[in-house]
Design a protein around this motif. Structure first.
Motif, PDB file in Angstrom:
ATOM      1  N   PRO A 134       8.815  69.738 -54.066  1.00 37.62           N
ATOM      2  CA  PRO A 134       8.211  70.778 -53.215  1.00 37.62           C
ATOM      3  C   PRO A 134       6.828  70.381 -52.692  1.00 37.62           C
ATOM      4  CG  PRO A 134       9.197  71.763 -55.166  1.00 37.62           C
ATOM      5  CD  PRO A 134       9.195  70.273 -55.391  1.00 37.62           C
ATOM      6  N   LEU A 135       6.092  69.570 -53.463  1.00 43.70           N
ATOM      7  CA  LEU A 135       4.792  69.088 -52.991  1.00 43.70           C
ATOM      8  C   LEU A 135       4.964  68.245 -51.735  1.00 43.70           C
ATOM      9  CD1 LEU A 135       3.094  67.907 -56.334  1.00 43.70           C
ATOM     10  CD2 LEU A 135       2.755  70.067 -55.116  1.00 43.70           C
ATOM     11  N   ILE A 136       6.026  67.448 -51.725  1.00 45.60           N
ATOM     12  CA  ILE A 136       6.290  66.587 -50.571  1.00 45.60           C
ATOM     13  C   ILE A 136       6.608  67.428 -49.343  1.00 45.60           C
ATOM     14  CG2 ILE A 136       7.787  64.786 -49.642  1.00 45.60           C
ATOM     15  CD1 ILE A 136       8.204  63.784 -52.485  1.00 45.60           C
ATOM     16  N   VAL A 137       7.433  68.467 -49.527  1.00 46.58           N
ATOM     17  CA  VAL A 137       7.791  69.343 -48.410  1.00 46.58           C
ATOM     18  C   VAL A 137       6.531  69.919 -47.760  1.00 46.58           C
ATOM     19  CG1 VAL A 137       8.963  71.473 -47.746  1.00 46.58           C
ATOM     20  CG2 VAL A 137      10.032  69.931 -49.399  1.00 46.58           C
ATOM     21  N   ALA A 138       5.598  70.408 -48.597  1.00 39.88           N
ATOM     22  CA  ALA A 138       4.361  70.994 -48.079  1.00 39.88           C
ATOM     23  C   ALA A 138       3.470  69.942 -47.421  1.00 39.88           C
ATOM     24  CB  ALA A 138       3.606  71.692 -49.209  1.00 39.88           C
ATOM     25  N   ALA A 139       3.348  68.771 -48.070  1.00 36.36           N
ATOM     26  CA  ALA A 139       2.461  67.725 -47.561  1.00 36.36           C
ATOM     27  C   ALA A 139       2.989  67.127 -46.258  1.00 36.36           C
ATOM     28  CB  ALA A 139       2.285  66.636 -48.615  1.00 36.36           C
ATOM     29  N   ILE A 140       4.299  67.028 -46.150  1.00 31.79           N
ATOM     30  CA  ILE A 140       4.907  66.500 -44.922  1.00 31.79           C
ATOM     31  C   ILE A 140       4.492  67.354 -43.724  1.00 31.79           C
ATOM     32  CG2 ILE A 140       7.111  66.420 -43.676  1.00 31.79           C
ATOM     33  CD1 ILE A 140       6.792  63.940 -45.228  1.00 31.79           C
ATOM     34  N   ALA A 141       4.552  68.672 -43.892  1.00 31.15           N
ATOM     35  CA  ALA A 141       4.159  69.586 -42.814  1.00 31.15           C
ATOM     36  C   ALA A 141       2.658  69.506 -42.550  1.00 31.15           C
ATOM     37  CB  ALA A 141       4.561  71.012 -43.179  1.00 31.15           C
ATOM     38  N   GLN A 142       1.884  69.443 -43.626  1.00 31.31           N
ATOM     39  CA  GLN A 142       0.425  69.423 -43.497  1.00 31.31           C
ATOM     40  C   GLN A 142      -0.065  68.206 -42.713  1.00 31.31           C
ATOM     41  OE1 GLN A 142      -1.657  69.698 -47.247  1.00 31.31           O
ATOM     42  NE2 GLN A 142      -3.575  68.933 -46.378  1.00 31.31           N
ATOM     43  N   HIS A 143       0.597  67.075 -42.909  1.00 25.74           N
ATOM     44  CA  HIS A 143       0.137  65.842 -42.266  1.00 25.74           C
ATOM     45  C   HIS A 143       0.887  65.517 -40.977  1.00 25.74           C
ATOM     46  CE1 HIS A 143      -2.664  64.533 -45.434  1.00 25.74           C
ATOM     47  NE2 HIS A 143      -1.831  65.146 -46.260  1.00 25.74           N
ATOM     48  N   GLY A 144       1.721  66.430 -40.531  1.00 30.92           N
ATOM     49  CA  GLY A 144       2.357  66.268 -39.239  1.00 30.92           C
ATOM     50  C   GLY A 144       3.524  65.306 -39.197  1.00 30.92           C
ATOM     51  N   PHE A 145       4.210  65.135 -40.330  1.00 32.64           N
ATOM     52  CA  PHE A 145       5.354  64.213 -40.366  1.00 32.64           C
ATOM     53  C   PHE A 145       6.704  64.951 -40.342  1.00 32.64           C
ATOM     54  CE2 PHE A 145       2.284  61.660 -43.224  1.00 32.64           C
ATOM     55  CZ  PHE A 145       1.659  61.094 -42.117  1.00 32.64           C
ATOM     56  N   GLY A 146       6.661  66.222 -40.006  1.00 31.43           N
ATOM     57  CA  GLY A 146       7.861  67.055 -40.103  1.00 31.43           C
ATOM     58  C   GLY A 146       9.042  66.568 -39.288  1.00 31.43           C
ATOM     59  N   ASN A 147       8.811  65.935 -38.156  1.00 31.59           N
ATOM     60  CA  ASN A 147       9.906  65.512 -37.282  1.00 31.59           C
ATOM     61  C   ASN A 147      10.363  64.076 -37.515  1.00 31.59           C
ATOM     62  OD1 ASN A 147      10.006  68.007 -35.922  1.00 31.59           O
ATOM     63  ND2 ASN A 147       8.297  67.401 -34.591  1.00 31.59           N
ATOM     64  N   GLU A 148       9.776  63.422 -38.488  1.00 26.28           N
ATOM     65  CA  GLU A 148      10.178  62.042 -38.787  1.00 26.28           C
ATOM     66  C   GLU A 148      11.548  62.020 -39.469  1.00 26.28           C
ATOM     67  OE1 GLU A 148       8.593  59.471 -37.784  1.00 26.28           O
ATOM     68  OE2 GLU A 148       6.648  60.343 -37.216  1.00 26.28           O
ATOM     69  N   LYS A 149      12.122  60.825 -39.574  1.00 28.95           N
ATOM     70  CA  LYS A 149      13.423  60.677 -40.243  1.00 28.95           C
ATOM     71  C   LYS A 149      13.362  61.248 -41.659  1.00 28.95           C
ATOM     72  CE  LYS A 149      16.761  57.240 -41.860  1.00 28.95           C
ATOM     73  NZ  LYS A 149      17.122  55.782 -41.920  1.00 28.95           N
ATOM     74  N   TYR A 150      12.295  60.904 -42.370  1.00 29.26           N
ATOM     75  CA  TYR A 150      12.080  61.456 -43.711  1.00 29.26           C
ATOM     76  C   TYR A 150      11.032  62.561 -43.610  1.00 29.26           C
ATOM     77  CZ  TYR A 150      14.779  57.517 -45.462  1.00 29.26           C
ATOM     78  OH  TYR A 150      15.795  56.607 -45.706  1.00 29.26           O
ATOM     79  N   GLY A 151      11.383  63.555 -42.795  1.00 31.83           N
ATOM     80  CA  GLY A 151      10.474  64.663 -42.554  1.00 31.83           C
ATOM     81  C   GLY A 151      10.905  65.923 -43.287  1.00 31.83           C
ATOM     82  N   THR A 152      10.565  67.059 -42.701  1.00 29.47           N
ATOM     83  CA  THR A 152      10.798  68.348 -43.359  1.00 29.47           C
ATOM     84  C   THR A 152      12.263  68.587 -43.718  1.00 29.47           C
ATOM     85  OG1 THR A 152       8.896  69.330 -42.214  1.00 29.47           O
ATOM     86  CG2 THR A 152      10.546  70.843 -43.123  1.00 29.47           C
ATOM     87  N   ALA A 153      13.157  68.339 -42.775  1.00 30.28           N
ATOM     88  CA  ALA A 153      14.584  68.605 -43.019  1.00 30.28           C
ATOM     89  C   ALA A 153      15.101  67.786 -44.200  1.00 30.28           C
ATOM     90  CB  ALA A 153      15.400  68.297 -41.769  1.00 30.28           C
ATOM     91  N   PHE A 154      14.730  66.502 -44.225  1.00 25.53           N
ATOM     92  CA  PHE A 154      15.201  65.636 -45.309  1.00 25.53           C
ATOM     93  C   PHE A 154      14.691  66.111 -46.666  1.00 25.53           C
ATOM     94  CE2 PHE A 154      14.275  62.189 -48.283  1.00 25.53           C
ATOM     95  CZ  PHE A 154      15.536  61.636 -48.442  1.00 25.53           C
ATOM     96  N   TRP A 155      13.399  66.406 -46.750  1.00 22.79           N
ATOM     97  CA  TRP A 155      12.815  66.732 -48.050  1.00 22.79           C
ATOM     98  C   TRP A 155      13.191  68.134 -48.524  1.00 22.79           C
ATOM     99  CZ3 TRP A 155      11.590  62.978 -50.991  1.00 22.79           C
ATOM    100  CH2 TRP A 155      11.137  61.775 -50.444  1.00 22.79           C
ATOM    101  N   GLN A 156      13.400  69.054 -47.600  1.00 23.17           N
ATOM    102  CA  GLN A 156      13.869  70.375 -48.012  1.00 23.17           C
ATOM    103  C   GLN A 156      15.279  70.295 -48.595  1.00 23.17           C
ATOM    104  OE1 GLN A 156      13.436  72.794 -44.458  1.00 23.17           O
ATOM    105  NE2 GLN A 156      11.476  73.640 -45.152  1.00 23.17           N
ATOM    106  N   ALA A 157      16.158  69.561 -47.910  1.00 17.41           N
ATOM    107  CA  ALA A 157      17.534  69.407 -48.396  1.00 17.41           C
ATOM    108  C   ALA A 157      17.560  68.654 -49.717  1.00 17.41           C
ATOM    109  CB  ALA A 157      18.375  68.676 -47.351  1.00 17.41           C
ATOM    110  N   THR A 158      16.738  67.613 -49.811  1.00 20.34           N
ATOM    111  CA  THR A 158      16.695  66.803 -51.024  1.00 20.34           C
ATOM    112  C   THR A 158      16.189  67.605 -52.211  1.00 20.34           C
ATOM    113  OG1 THR A 158      16.349  64.756 -49.765  1.00 20.34           O
ATOM    114  CG2 THR A 158      15.698  64.733 -52.081  1.00 20.34           C
ATOM    115  N   ALA A 159      15.139  68.387 -51.998  1.00 21.80           N
ATOM    116  CA  ALA A 159      14.582  69.213 -53.085  1.00 21.80           C
ATOM    117  C   ALA A 159      15.624  70.215 -53.574  1.00 21.80           C
ATOM    118  CB  ALA A 159      13.326  69.938 -52.611  1.00 21.80           C
ATOM    119  N   ALA A 160      16.355  70.833 -52.644  1.00 24.04           N
ATOM    120  CA  ALA A 160      17.367  71.818 -53.018  1.00 24.04           C
ATOM    121  C   ALA A 160      18.522  71.161 -53.771  1.00 24.04           C
ATOM    122  CB  ALA A 160      17.892  72.524 -51.765  1.00 24.04           C
TER     123      ALA A 160
END
Length: 223
Positions: A134-160
């Motif tokens: 979950p820290l990664i999910v938050a940090a990804i958004a904070q640093h503007g990497f949400g649309n990258e290949k390993y961005g928000t969608a990837f880390w949210q699905a992975t965490a779940a």
């Protein structure tokens, strides 16, 4: 001349070490005891022994059946761990690109990345790794990497998925532990009964007991 060296040879006992072998032996013993009602023990009957054998084999089957699903969960967790490691490697690259190589490590803790051994990575302990996702999910958004290949969608699905699989693994492990405990208690009773019956057969068949116990299934070369 020195004394001859002797090797310690471990001899097989009359009671098998493997659970499945003990279950098969129990069936043979139960069948023979039923047809020899004149042989009795004060603390257990042949019918009770047969019930114990049936319960033991059922418990063993349930334990193996339940535990069998653990392997598939473990494979999925291992595959997800590999994906996570690839994702962490990508995040390091994103940080280097955005903040330069010498500054990138200062942001690692926000992503749950810590120095371990000779490199920076997520904790290997799966409970700690689950907490870091979950820290990664938050940090990804904070640093503007949400649309990258390993961005928000990837880390949210992975965490779940990771949380779900760990929950499944924990549930299976708990169930297996209960079944193993029940199986082990029954095993103690079967071993005690079998040893008592061997002694009973020795007492009643002093000259032929070796062949008699073989008839009952005590054939240690087979287990």
């Amino acid at each position: 001349m020195g004394a001859a060296l002797t090797k310690n040879v471990k001899k097989a006992g009359n009671i098998p070490a493997k659970d499945a072998d003990l279950g098969n032996l129990g069936l043979n013993v139960a069948n023979h005891w039923k047809t020899n009602p004149q042989l009795t023990l004060l603390w257990i009957t042949s019918a009770q022994h047969e019930t114990n054998v049936t319960s033991y084999n059922a418990s063993l089957l349930e334990r193996n059946s339940t535990g069998g699903g653990r392997g598939e969960i473990s494979k999925k967790l291992s595959a997800l761990d590999r994906e996570i490691d690839l994702g962490i490697s990508a995040i390091k690259g994103y940080l280097v690109y955005k903040y330069e190589k010498n500054q990138a490590p200062s942001y690692y803790p926000q992503f749950g990345i810590a120095y371990k051994g000779k490199t920076f990575l997520l904790p290997r302990d799966r409970s700690k790794r689950k907490a870091a996702l979950p820290l990664i999910v938050a940090a990804i958004a904070q640093h503007g990497f949400g649309n990258e290949k390993y961005g928000t969608a990837f880390w949210q699905a992975t965490a779940a998925d990771y949380a779900t699989l760990l929950g499944q693994a924990s549930a299976v492990d708990g169930t297996v532990a209960v079944k193993v405990s029940a199986k082990n208690e029954l095993r103690k009773t079967l071993v005690k009964t079998h040893n008592a019956l061997i002694n009973l057969l020795k007492a009643n068949y002093p000259d032929t007991w070796k062949s008699v116990i073989r008839e009952w299934g005590f054939q240690k070369e087979k287990y």
